[in-house]
Design an enzyme around this catalytic site. Structure first.
Site, PDB file in Angstrom:
ATOM      1  N   PHE A  86      -1.672 -15.181  -1.463  1.00 65.99           N
ATOM      2  CA  PHE A  86      -2.521 -15.889  -2.433  1.00 65.99           C
ATOM      3  C   PHE A  86      -2.639 -17.343  -2.011  1.00 65.99           C
ATOM      4  O   PHE A  86      -1.631 -18.010  -1.789  1.00 65.99           O
ATOM      5  CB  PHE A  86      -1.942 -15.805  -3.855  1.00 65.99           C
ATOM      6  CG  PHE A  86      -2.859 -16.430  -4.869  1.00 65.99           C
ATOM      7  CD1 PHE A  86      -3.955 -15.735  -5.362  1.00 65.99           C
ATOM      8  CD2 PHE A  86      -2.658 -17.739  -5.298  1.00 65.99           C
ATOM      9  CE1 PHE A  86      -4.824 -16.317  -6.269  1.00 65.99           C
ATOM     10  CE2 PHE A  86      -3.520 -18.326  -6.210  1.00 65.99           C
ATOM     11  CZ  PHE A  86      -4.607 -17.612  -6.701  1.00 65.99           C
ATOM     12  N   ASP A 131       1.491 -22.613   3.503  1.00 73.95           N
ATOM     13  CA  ASP A 131       1.134 -22.838   2.107  1.00 73.95           C
ATOM     14  C   ASP A 131       2.439 -22.842   1.302  1.00 73.95           C
ATOM     15  O   ASP A 131       2.981 -21.788   0.975  1.00 73.95           O
ATOM     16  CB  ASP A 131       0.188 -21.727   1.643  1.00 73.95           C
ATOM     17  CG  ASP A 131      -0.221 -21.881   0.185  1.00 73.95           C
ATOM     18  OD1 ASP A 131       0.488 -22.586  -0.563  1.00 73.95           O
ATOM     19  OD2 ASP A 131      -1.230 -21.270  -0.218  1.00 73.95           O
ATOM     20  N   LYS A 146       1.494 -27.172  -7.358  1.00 74.51           N
ATOM     21  CA  LYS A 146       2.364 -26.674  -8.428  1.00 74.51           C
ATOM     22  C   LYS A 146       3.490 -27.631  -8.848  1.00 74.51           C
ATOM     23  O   LYS A 146       3.279 -28.468  -9.698  1.00 74.51           O
ATOM     24  CB  LYS A 146       2.894 -25.294  -8.054  1.00 74.51           C
ATOM     25  CG  LYS A 146       1.779 -24.225  -8.116  1.00 74.51           C
ATOM     26  CD  LYS A 146       2.304 -22.826  -8.330  1.00 74.51           C
ATOM     27  CE  LYS A 146       1.194 -21.863  -8.701  1.00 74.51           C
ATOM     28  NZ  LYS A 146       0.486 -21.279  -7.561  1.00 74.51           N
TER      29      LYS A 146
END
Ligand SMILES: *Cc1c(COP(=O)(O)O)cnc(C)c1O
Length: 408
Positions: free
Chosen positions: A135, A220, A249
Site C-alpha cells: 500500500f 516507504d 503517519k
C-alpha cells in the site's frame, strides 16, 4: 447528540468512500480516547499508527499552540524556521550525509514526490517495481505502485508502468529488476496488508538488485518509520542505505505532515520548479513533528518500544492466535473470517484495534503505551476471542466480514 444521530448526519453529507464509522470520538488523553456517549476506549490503533505520543501530549500541545499563535503559515515563498529545523533533524536521524528533504502533507504526497524525483534522476527509465499487496497511497502515482488490484483497477491506466512482484521473495525481485527499471519501491514490512515482515535479508537483497541494475531503492516508511518498530526507521535494522525514504503517519503526532528524503544522486535530481506544495512544511505541522522527535529521544521511547513490543507479543500469543510484527506494530493472526468480529468484540470491551483483512488484527498503539495498558488488552483477549467466535457462529457479523479490511 448520540452516535446514531452523528452517523445519520455523516451518511447524509460525507462522500461514500469510507462507509459509516462505528464511533464518534470527541477527546483523548494518553492512550485513551472518549466517544460522544462518554465511553472510554484504550486506543491500540492510534489513528492508524499516527498518534505516536498518544492524545493531547503536552509537548505537542505546547509546540502547536506556540507556533499557531506566532505564525501558522508562510508558504514556501519564504523560509519558515520550523521547516528547516525539522529537515535538519530528519537528516540527522536518517544518518546519511547529503540527504535532502521535501516536506509535504501526508503519505500519498510523499510518495508522489518520490516518483517525480525518480523520474528526474533516471532519464529514459519509467518502469517501477513494487510488491503485491503493498500500500502506497490513493493519489494516482502512489496508487499505481499499490499492489492491491481492487484499489488500482478502477482508476487505471496510469502514467507509470509498474511490475508487481510477490513480497519477500528476493529471487523474484532480482529477476524483475533490469536496466529498464527506474526504481524499486518497498515497504520494510507490509502495513495495510496486515503487518507482514519479509524474511531477514530481503531489503539487503533489494539493495543489491538495485545496485546491479542502476535502479534506485525507495523505501516507504510511512507506517513503519518514526519509532514504530523500535528503530527510527525499520530499514536501519538491516544496515542498508536507501536512495529515498518516505514518511508521514507518525511524524506529526496527529498533525498532517509527510516527507520525502533523498540521498546521493537522488538528492540532486529535483530542480527548481519541478515540484511544490502550498502547505508542505507548514510551520504548525513542523512544530508538532519536532516535538514528536524530541520526545521520542528524550523519553527513550525507541528502547521502550523494543522492550514492550517483545513482552506484549509473548503475552498475546494465545491458543488460536499467532503474532507477527515487531515493536509496537503487531498483527494477531486468527482463523479466516474472524478478524472483523474480533475488532467489534474488542470495541465492545473497550479496546480499539483494526482488522486489516479476514484473518489479521492490527495493533499500532501510541509508542507511549504503558506495560499495564498492554497487559490489560492481553488479559481481555481470551474473552474477546470467545465473543468474536460466538458472533461469527450465529452469523451476527456477516455484513462486517464482507466490509472487512482497512481503509486509510
Ligand atoms: C498510510 C500509508 C500510505 C498513505 O498515506 P496517506 O497519508 O493516507 O496518504 C502510504 N504508504 C504506506 C506504507 C502507508 O501505510
Amino acid at each position: 447528540m448520540s452516535t446514531a444521530v452523528w452517523q445519520q448526519r455523516w451518511d447524509a453529507v460525507m462522500a461514500r468512500n469510507y462507509g459509516t464509522p462505528p464511533l464518534v470520538l470527541v477527546s483523548g488523553s494518553g492512550c485513551v480516547v472518549r466517544d460522544v456517549e462518554g465511553r472510554d476506549y484504550l486506543d491500540l490503533l492510534a489513528g492508524i499508527a499516527v498518534n505516536v505520543l498518544g492524545h493531547a501530549h503536552p509537548a505537542v500541545v505546547a509546540a502547536v499552540s506556540e507556533q499557531v499563535a506566532r505564525i501558522a503559515h508562510t508558504s514556501n515563498l519564504y523560509v519558515n524556521e520550523r521547516a528547516v529545523e525539522l529537515a535538519e533533524r530528519l537528516v540527522g536521524i536518517l544518518g546519511v550525509p547529503d540527504t535532502r528533504v521535501f516536506l509535504c502533507n501526508d503519505g500519498t504526497t510523499a510518495n508522489e514526490a518520490a516518483i517525480k524525483t525518480v523520474l528526474r534522476a533516471q532519464p529514459g527509465r519509467r518502469r517501477f517495481v513494487a510488491a503485491e499487496h503493498s500500500f502506497h497511497g490513493r493519489s494516482l502515482g502512489a496508487l499505481a505502485l499499490t499492489g492491491k488490484e481492487a484499489a488500482r483497477a478502477p482508476f487505471g491506466p496510469y502514467g507509470i508502468e509498474v511490475t508487481h512482484i510477490p513480497y519477500g521473495d528476493a529471487d523474484a525481485l532480482a529477476g524483475a529488476v533490469d536496466e529498464t527499471v527506474a526504481a524499486v519501491v518497498l515497504e520494510p514490512t507490509l502495513g495495510e496488508a496486515g503487518v507482514v515482515p519479509p524474511p531477514d535479508g530481503y531489503l539487503k537483497a533489494a539493495r543489491a538488485a538495485c545496485d546491479n541494475a542502476g535502479a534506485l531503492l525507495v523505501l516507504d516508511e510511512i507506517q513503519s518509520g518514526i519509532g514504530r518498530t523500535g528503530a527510527w526507521f525499520a530499514h536501519q535494522r538491516e544496515g542498508i542505505v536507501a536512495d529515498m525514504v518516505t514518511l508521514a503517519k507518525g511524524l506529526g503526532g496527529g498533525l498532517p505532515i509527510g516527507a520525502c528524503l533523498a540521498t546521493g544522486r537522488a538528492a540532486e535530481a529535483l530542480q527548481k520548479g519541478d515540484h511544490g506544495s502550498t502547505f508542505g512544511g507548514n510551520p504548525v505541522a513542523c512544530a508538532a513533528a519536532l516535538a514528536v522527535l524530541d520526545t521520542i529521544e528524550k523519553d527513550n521511547l525507541l528502547d521502550h518500544v523494543t522492550a514492550l513490543g517483545d513482552t506484549w507479543a509473548a503475552q498475546l500469543a494465545k491458543p488460536g492466535v499467532g503474532v507477527r510484527g515487531r515493536g509496537l506494530w503487531l498483527a494477531l493472526v486468527v482463523d479466516d473470517g474472524l478478524a472483523p468480529a474480533i475488532e467489534k468484540a474488542a470495541r465492545d470491551a473497550g479496546f480499539l484495534v483494526n482488522a486489516t483483512g479476514p484473518d489479521a488484527v492490527r495493533l499500532a498503539p501510541p509508542l507511549v503505551l504503558t506495560a499495564a495498558e498492554a497487559t490489560a488488552f492481553a488479559d481481555a483477549l481470551p474473552s474477546i476471542l470467545d465473543a468474536a467466535a460466538d458472533a461469527v457462529s450465529v452469523g451476527g457479523v456477516k455484513t462486517d466480514v464482507a466490509a472487512g479490511g482497512s481503509r486509510p
